[in-house]
Write an enzyme that holds these catalytic residues in place. Structure first.
Site, short mmCIF file in Angstrom:
data_model
loop_
_atom_site.label_atom_id
_atom_site.label_comp_id
_atom_site.label_asym_id
_atom_site.label_seq_id
_atom_site.Cartn_x
_atom_site.Cartn_y
_atom_site.Cartn_z
N GLY A 195 0.03 1.32 3.97
CA GLY A 195 1.30 1.58 3.26
C GLY A 195 2.13 2.60 4.03
O GLY A 195 2.84 3.42 3.45
N LYS A 197 -3.41 4.67 -12.10
CA LYS A 197 -3.71 5.96 -11.45
C LYS A 197 -4.86 6.66 -12.16
O LYS A 197 -5.73 7.25 -11.51
CB LYS A 197 -2.46 6.85 -11.42
CG LYS A 197 -1.38 6.40 -10.46
CD LYS A 197 -1.86 6.42 -9.01
CE LYS A 197 -0.75 6.09 -8.03
NZ LYS A 197 -1.23 5.91 -6.65
N ILE A 247 -3.54 -4.89 1.87
CA ILE A 247 -4.73 -4.14 1.45
C ILE A 247 -5.68 -5.01 0.63
O ILE A 247 -6.87 -4.70 0.51
CB ILE A 247 -4.31 -2.87 0.67
CG1 ILE A 247 -5.48 -1.89 0.59
CG2 ILE A 247 -3.76 -3.21 -0.71
CD1 ILE A 247 -5.11 -0.52 0.07
N GLY A 287 6.18 3.30 3.67
CA GLY A 287 6.79 3.72 2.42
C GLY A 287 7.42 5.10 2.53
O GLY A 287 7.47 5.71 3.61
N GLN A 288 7.88 5.61 1.37
CA GLN A 288 8.57 6.90 1.35
C GLN A 288 7.66 8.01 1.87
O GLN A 288 8.06 8.83 2.69
CB GLN A 288 9.02 7.24 -0.08
CG GLN A 288 9.92 8.46 -0.14
CD GLN A 288 10.04 9.08 -1.54
OE1 GLN A 288 9.36 8.66 -2.48
NE2 GLN A 288 10.88 10.07 -1.67
N LEU A 289 6.43 8.04 1.41
CA LEU A 289 5.48 9.08 1.84
C LEU A 289 4.89 8.75 3.21
O LEU A 289 4.82 9.61 4.11
CB LEU A 289 4.36 9.20 0.80
CG LEU A 289 3.21 10.14 1.12
CD1 LEU A 289 3.69 11.59 1.24
CD2 LEU A 289 2.12 10.04 0.05
N ASP A 322 0.91 -1.74 7.27
CA ASP A 322 1.68 -2.04 6.05
C ASP A 322 1.68 -3.56 5.89
O ASP A 322 1.46 -4.29 6.85
CB ASP A 322 3.13 -1.51 6.18
CG ASP A 322 3.75 -1.22 4.81
OD1 ASP A 322 4.01 -0.04 4.50
OD2 ASP A 322 3.97 -2.19 4.04
N ILE A 323 1.95 -3.99 4.67
CA ILE A 323 2.01 -5.43 4.41
C ILE A 323 3.21 -6.05 5.13
O ILE A 323 3.18 -7.20 5.52
CB ILE A 323 2.06 -5.72 2.89
CG1 ILE A 323 1.76 -7.19 2.61
CG2 ILE A 323 3.37 -5.28 2.26
CD1 ILE A 323 1.50 -7.50 1.14
N TYR A 356 1.39 1.61 -14.18
CA TYR A 356 1.16 2.48 -13.01
C TYR A 356 0.29 3.68 -13.40
O TYR A 356 -0.67 4.03 -12.70
CB TYR A 356 2.53 2.93 -12.51
CG TYR A 356 2.57 3.95 -11.39
CD1 TYR A 356 2.13 3.62 -10.11
CD2 TYR A 356 3.12 5.22 -11.60
CE1 TYR A 356 2.23 4.56 -9.08
CE2 TYR A 356 3.23 6.13 -10.59
CZ TYR A 356 2.78 5.80 -9.32
OH TYR A 356 2.88 6.73 -8.30
P1 NAD Z 1 6.39 3.30 -1.49
O1 NAD Z 1 6.58 2.23 -2.48
O2 NAD Z 1 7.57 3.92 -0.85
O3 NAD Z 1 5.45 2.77 -0.31
C1 NAD Z 1 4.32 1.98 -0.55
C2 NAD Z 1 4.06 1.15 0.70
O4 NAD Z 1 2.96 0.30 0.41
C3 NAD Z 1 5.25 0.25 1.11
O5 NAD Z 1 5.58 0.45 2.46
C4 NAD Z 1 4.73 -1.16 0.85
O6 NAD Z 1 5.22 -2.12 1.79
C5 NAD Z 1 3.22 -0.96 0.99
N1 NAD Z 1 2.45 -1.98 0.28
C6 NAD Z 1 2.71 -2.55 -0.92
N2 NAD Z 1 1.80 -3.49 -1.19
C7 NAD Z 1 0.94 -3.50 -0.16
C8 NAD Z 1 -0.22 -4.26 0.14
N3 NAD Z 1 -0.64 -5.24 -0.67
N4 NAD Z 1 -0.88 -4.01 1.30
C9 NAD Z 1 -0.44 -3.05 2.15
N5 NAD Z 1 0.67 -2.32 1.94
C10 NAD Z 1 1.34 -2.56 0.79
O7 NAD Z 1 5.46 4.41 -2.16
P2 NAD Z 1 5.35 5.96 -1.78
O8 NAD Z 1 6.36 6.67 -2.55
O9 NAD Z 1 5.31 6.11 -0.30
O10 NAD Z 1 3.94 6.29 -2.43
C11 NAD Z 1 2.77 6.42 -1.65
C12 NAD Z 1 1.64 6.82 -2.59
O11 NAD Z 1 1.96 8.07 -3.20
C13 NAD Z 1 1.40 5.84 -3.74
O12 NAD Z 1 0.03 5.81 -4.06
C14 NAD Z 1 2.17 6.46 -4.88
O13 NAD Z 1 1.65 6.08 -6.12
C15 NAD Z 1 1.91 7.93 -4.61
N6 NAD Z 1 2.91 8.77 -5.26
C16 NAD Z 1 4.19 8.77 -4.81
C17 NAD Z 1 5.14 9.56 -5.46
C18 NAD Z 1 6.58 9.57 -5.02
O14 NAD Z 1 7.39 10.23 -5.69
N7 NAD Z 1 6.92 8.92 -3.91
C19 NAD Z 1 4.76 10.35 -6.54
C20 NAD Z 1 3.45 10.30 -6.99
C21 NAD Z 1 2.52 9.52 -6.31
C1 AKB Z 2 7.32 7.20 -9.72
O1 AKB Z 2 8.37 7.65 -10.23
O2 AKB Z 2 6.78 6.15 -10.04
C2 AKB Z 2 6.65 8.08 -8.69
C3 AKB Z 2 5.63 8.96 -9.31
C4 AKB Z 2 6.03 10.21 -9.98
O3 AKB Z 2 4.47 8.63 -9.29
N1 AKB Z 2 7.66 8.83 -8.01
#
Ligand code: NAD
Ligand code: AKB
Length: 309
Positions: free
Chosen positions: A8, A145, A52, A11-13, A34-35, A141
């Site tokens: 992944g 979690k 994944i 993604g944002q993180l 990534d997918i 979600y």
């Molecule tokens: P995001 O949605 O920006 O990125 C997720 C990535 O996963 C994407 O690039 C997507 O293409 C990839 N993905 C989706 N399905 C897939 C699959 N089947 N196989 C492989 N890759 C796949 O999410 P994020 O914000 O980067 O979050 C990363 C992690 O941090 C997640 O577990 C999320 O729950 C957690 N998280 C994020 C936040 C936030 O505010 N961004 C807050 C709390 C927790």
């Molecule tokens: C969402 O809003 O789904 C995420 C999180 C807080 O897990 N940014």
């Protein structure tokens, strides 16, 4: 030598964490996956396309690159998860099972998997939400979690898999766009402000949520993962706090730099999700166990973002 797989990674993180991990371990020792391969051309360093849910391919990649650590960031976030609960369950749960099973079979050194403030629900105490408290999440979600946290703890206790986790608040950064969550407005607002446009907020005035600047989130993640195993005493997931604010407070913070910035409110389905989450988080165990301390408050974050976008 550590060899890291980030799942992944676009993604944002993942976009930012992959860069930081490459600084730490060397570009060739961190494999982004990534997918979607859409951003593979632009991304530096090694890349493998991976769903994944494809356990065989995951195993092949781990073998091929002699992977010792996995950061599993692949997820379906809260807002999209409500419209596609089956997909959310599959990616969020079966994806995690695939990673934990592989870690057990191959004896991988460490696994990182993030949880979220979404594990809490409408009946959780809202202010300074404790580590251990009532947890009845009302989103798919959040259910994923919470179950994922228990699964991580189970694999640690039963099989000795060194899996580590934090419950992130809403993450706010400017280098990569958020992927379908409830806290995404706090990223979009800066881009609209910088473009001189009015911002329509999908959450209502007064909706306070825990948030964190991406720089702090990356630093905290690496700090946890670099800590000696005996300091990581919570094996579900650590509460982690940065700041808390309502939409009008981020608006006021922006107005200190862009005085004519304007916002209006048009709450949608995400309002109900936001109202089910805490206002603020008590992260005393992350502070005491491995020395967590955030650096950015709201105004420091606004200044940094508006200077850089
Ligand atoms: P995001 O949605 O920006 O990125 C997720 C990535 O996963 C994407 O690039 C997507 O293409 C990839 N993905 C989706 N399905 C897939 C699959 N089947 N196989 C492989 N890759 C796949 O999410 P994020 O914000 O980067 O979050 C990363 C992690 O941090 C997640 O577990 C999320 O729950 C957690 N998280 C994020 C936040 C936030 O505010 N961004 C807050 C709390 C927790
Ligand atoms: C969402 O809003 O789904 C995420 C999180 C807080 O897990 N940014």
């Amino acid at each position: 030598m550590e060899r890291v797989l980030v799942i992944g990674a676009f993604g944002q993180l993942g976009s930012e964490l992959t860069d930081e991990l490459r600084k730490l371990y060397g570009e060739d020792n961190v494999i982004a996956s990534d997918i979607t391969a859409a951003r593979a051309q632009a991304a530096r360093g090694p890349f493998e396309q991976l769903d994944i849910l494809d356990r065989a391919r995951l195993g092949e990649i781990v073998e091929k690159h002699k992977i010792t650590q996995i950061y599993n960031l692949a997820a379906i976030l809260s807002s999209i998860g409500e419209s596609k609960p089956g997909v959310a369950w599959n990616v969020n749960m079966n994806g995690l099972v695939n990673v934990l099973e592989l870690a057990r079979e191959k004896g991988l050194n460490k696994i990182y998997w993030p949880s979220s403030i979404a594990v809490f629900g409408p009946d959780t105490p809202k202010v300074m939400t404790p580590q251990e408290t009532v947890m009845n999440p009302s989103t798919m979600y959040g259910v994923n979690k919470l179950a994922g946290e228990k699964l991580c703890q189970y694999y640690f206790q039963k099989f000795g898999v060194d899996v580590r986790s934090v419950r992130y608040p809403g993450l706010v950064g400017y280098k990569a766009m958020p992927g379908g969550g409830t806290t995404d407005y706090a990223v979009d607002i800066y881009f609209k402000a910088k473009q001189g446009e009015e911002f329509t907020c999908f959450l209502d005035k007064g909706t306070v949520l825990p948030m964190m600047y991406m720089d702090d989130a990356i630093r905290g993640t690496i700090q946890l993962m670099e800590s000696p195993a005996e300091k990581v005493k919570i094996r579900t997931s650590y509460n982690l706090a940065g700041m808390s604010f309502a939409p009008e407070e981020i608006g006021s913070s922006i107005q200190k730099i862009i005085p004519d910035f304007k916002m209006i409110y048009a709450p949608d389905h995400r309002q109900e999700i936001a109202e089910s989450w805490p206002d603020s988080i008590d992260d005393q165990f992350a502070q005491a166990h491995w020395g967590w301390k955030p650096k950015f408050d709201l105004d420091a974050m606004s200044k940094d973002i508006l200077e850089n976008i």
